[in-house]
Design an enzyme around this catalytic site. Structure first.
Site, short mmCIF file in Angstrom:
data_model
loop_
_atom_site.label_atom_id
_atom_site.label_comp_id
_atom_site.label_asym_id
_atom_site.label_seq_id
_atom_site.Cartn_x
_atom_site.Cartn_y
_atom_site.Cartn_z
N LYS A 128 0.85 -1.08 0.10
CA LYS A 128 0.06 0.18 0.00
C LYS A 128 0.88 0.83 0.25
O LYS A 128 2.46 1.13 0.15
CB LYS A 128 -0.97 -0.62 1.17
CG LYS A 128 -0.37 -0.04 2.91
CD LYS A 128 -1.12 -0.07 3.55
CE LYS A 128 -0.13 -0.59 4.72
NZ LYS A 128 -0.82 -0.96 6.64
N MET A 137 13.29 24.19 2.62
CA MET A 137 12.14 23.20 0.91
C MET A 137 13.28 22.40 0.15
O MET A 137 13.12 21.70 -0.10
CB MET A 137 11.31 24.41 0.68
CG MET A 137 10.80 23.82 -0.31
SD MET A 137 9.82 24.56 -1.40
CE MET A 137 8.45 25.44 -0.49
N TYR A 189 17.11 29.35 8.97
CA TYR A 189 15.82 30.11 8.97
C TYR A 189 15.89 29.79 10.29
O TYR A 189 16.00 28.83 11.68
CB TYR A 189 14.71 29.36 8.41
CG TYR A 189 14.34 29.34 7.28
CD1 TYR A 189 14.57 31.00 6.93
CD2 TYR A 189 14.58 28.32 6.37
CE1 TYR A 189 14.45 30.75 5.41
CE2 TYR A 189 14.01 28.79 4.98
CZ TYR A 189 14.10 30.39 4.59
OH TYR A 189 13.59 30.15 3.11
N ARG A 217 -9.10 0.45 16.78
CA ARG A 217 -9.16 0.72 15.03
C ARG A 217 -10.24 0.57 14.23
O ARG A 217 -12.07 0.43 14.20
CB ARG A 217 -7.56 1.03 14.47
CG ARG A 217 -8.25 1.66 13.53
CD ARG A 217 -6.35 2.46 12.66
NE ARG A 217 -6.01 0.29 12.05
CZ ARG A 217 -4.69 0.56 11.43
NH1 ARG A 217 -3.81 2.07 11.48
NH2 ARG A 217 -4.19 -1.01 11.23
#
Ligand SMILES: *Cc1c(COP(=O)(O)O)cnc(C)c1O
Length: 361
Positions: free
Chosen positions: A37, A302, A254, A132
């Site tokens: 998956k 990024m 940053y 679940r």
């Protein structure tokens, strides 16, 4: 257009096949449902299925994944691990001869209304404690009785899923006990073990094991004592694209979260959260540059990360190879530094990262 940006994900086919053999070695009496998956845990679903064609079945999360496999010519049993999301999917399930899970009353209702003429492979999921998906233990016997009233007798496989197979032995054993007591005396096949239980808990192997993460050579059980026989399948690589000295007291990146305590040689690597490198990776997260471990420093951008290359200042050069995870640097270790798990990092490699298939040389 050529993409000259150096970040690439290398997928090692031999490692995939070798990991499948390891699953067989761990659970020699069980059939293997290879879980592919989420695009084969980020490795490319069809590519992975081709390398794992010796598996006995495939497990996917959605019908479009299953149909894609059928269109590629796979004749294996394919299990929809969460079953159907809506009743109208049944037409495709039958057309493509898919196995499916039923985990809840509404899915049972859909099945009971279905007017089908061939026997179906129905995986009935019991909730043994994860809370679940799955029928509660007290409802399970009724579910089985109801299924037995279908005009065409289904082939019932009973399954459940562990909540903490990698961590909590006591709770895992409770779930196993619950599963055993509910399925005692049942004829059909049974399935319980994911990767952690395949490696840790032979009593949970039953007829079908359901390995996911171990096929990709990850999901380290972090005992650290014995060398894992599994091989990393994905190696995420990039290159050094900038080098410079900064003075003690100066900061990097940053938010200026990392400050040099001494004169430091800062390297920039072309990879960032836009590629799926986790933004939550903290300063100190290991990176391999030219084969040596160096620490990530400052925030992940990024398209870039920064690393402290002071110890390699004499030798490191623009264009040197950097490994973010994979061969020589377990993805589990990087995941820990980003407060997450290998699964998320592997699934999270973004579409802009080219995949390079590595075949046996
Ligand atoms: C994803 C999944 C697995 C595989 O789990 P791993 O921890 O990756 O081995 C097994 N069973 C079910 C039902 C799943 O959804």
């Amino acid at each position: 257009m050529m993409n000259y940006r150096p970040v690439k994900a290398f997928i090692n086919f031999e490692a995939l096949k070798s990991n499948l053999k390891q699953v067989r070695a761990f659970a020699p009496k069980s059939k293997i449902l290879a879980v592919i998956k989420a695009n084969g845990y980020g490795h490319g679903m069809t590519r992975v299925a081709e390398q794992l064609s010796m598996a006995d079945a495939f497990g996917v999360a959605s019908i479009d994944e299953a149909i894609k496999l059928r269109h590629k010519g796979f004749l294996h049993r394919i299990l929809l691990l969460e079953g159907l999301f809506c009743e109208s999917e049944f037409a495709l399930v039958i057309q493509h001869r898919l196995d499916f899970v039923i985990h809840s009353e509404h899915q049972l209702d859909w099945l009971m209304r279905l007017n089908h003429s061939q026997p179906l492979n129905v995986w009935v999921k019991i909730d043994t404690g994860m809370h679940r998906l799955g029928f509660l233990p007290e409802h399970f016997p009724k579910v089985i009785k109801k299924l037995q009233t279908l005009k065409v007798q289904p082939n019932i496989i009973t399954m459940s899923h562990f909540a903490s197979a990698g961590e909590s032995t006591a709770f895992t054993l409770e779930q196993l006990d619950c599963f055993n007591s509910l399925t005692q005396g049942m004829n059909g096949a049974k399935s319980l073990a994911n990767s952690a239980a395949i490696q840790n808990l032979p009593a949970a192997h039953f007829d079908w094991v359901r390995p996911g993460i171990m096929l990709y050579g990850a999901g380290d059980l972090s005992t650290g004592q014995q060398l894992s026989p599994l091989k990393p399948v994905m190696t995420l690589k990039t290159e050094v694209t900038s080098l410079k000295w900064i003075e003690a007291g100066e900061s990097v990146g940053y938010g200026q979260t990392w400050k040099a305590t001494k004169k430091s040689f800062v390297g920039v690597l072309a990879v960032g959260y836009g590629d799926g490198y986790p933004r939550h990776a903290v300063s100190g997260t290991p990176v391999l540059v030219a084969g040596k471990r160096v620490p990530l420093i400052g925030r992940v951008s990024m398209d870039m990360i920064t690393v402290d290359l002071t110890d390699l200042a004499d030798s490191v050069q623009i264009g040197d190879e950097a490994i973010l995870w994979g061969e020589g640097l377990p993805v589990d270790e990087v995941a820990k530094h980003a407060s997450t798990i290998a699964y998320e990092l592997l699934c999270g490699v973004t579409a802009r990262v080219p995949i390079i298939e590595v075949r046996a040389s």
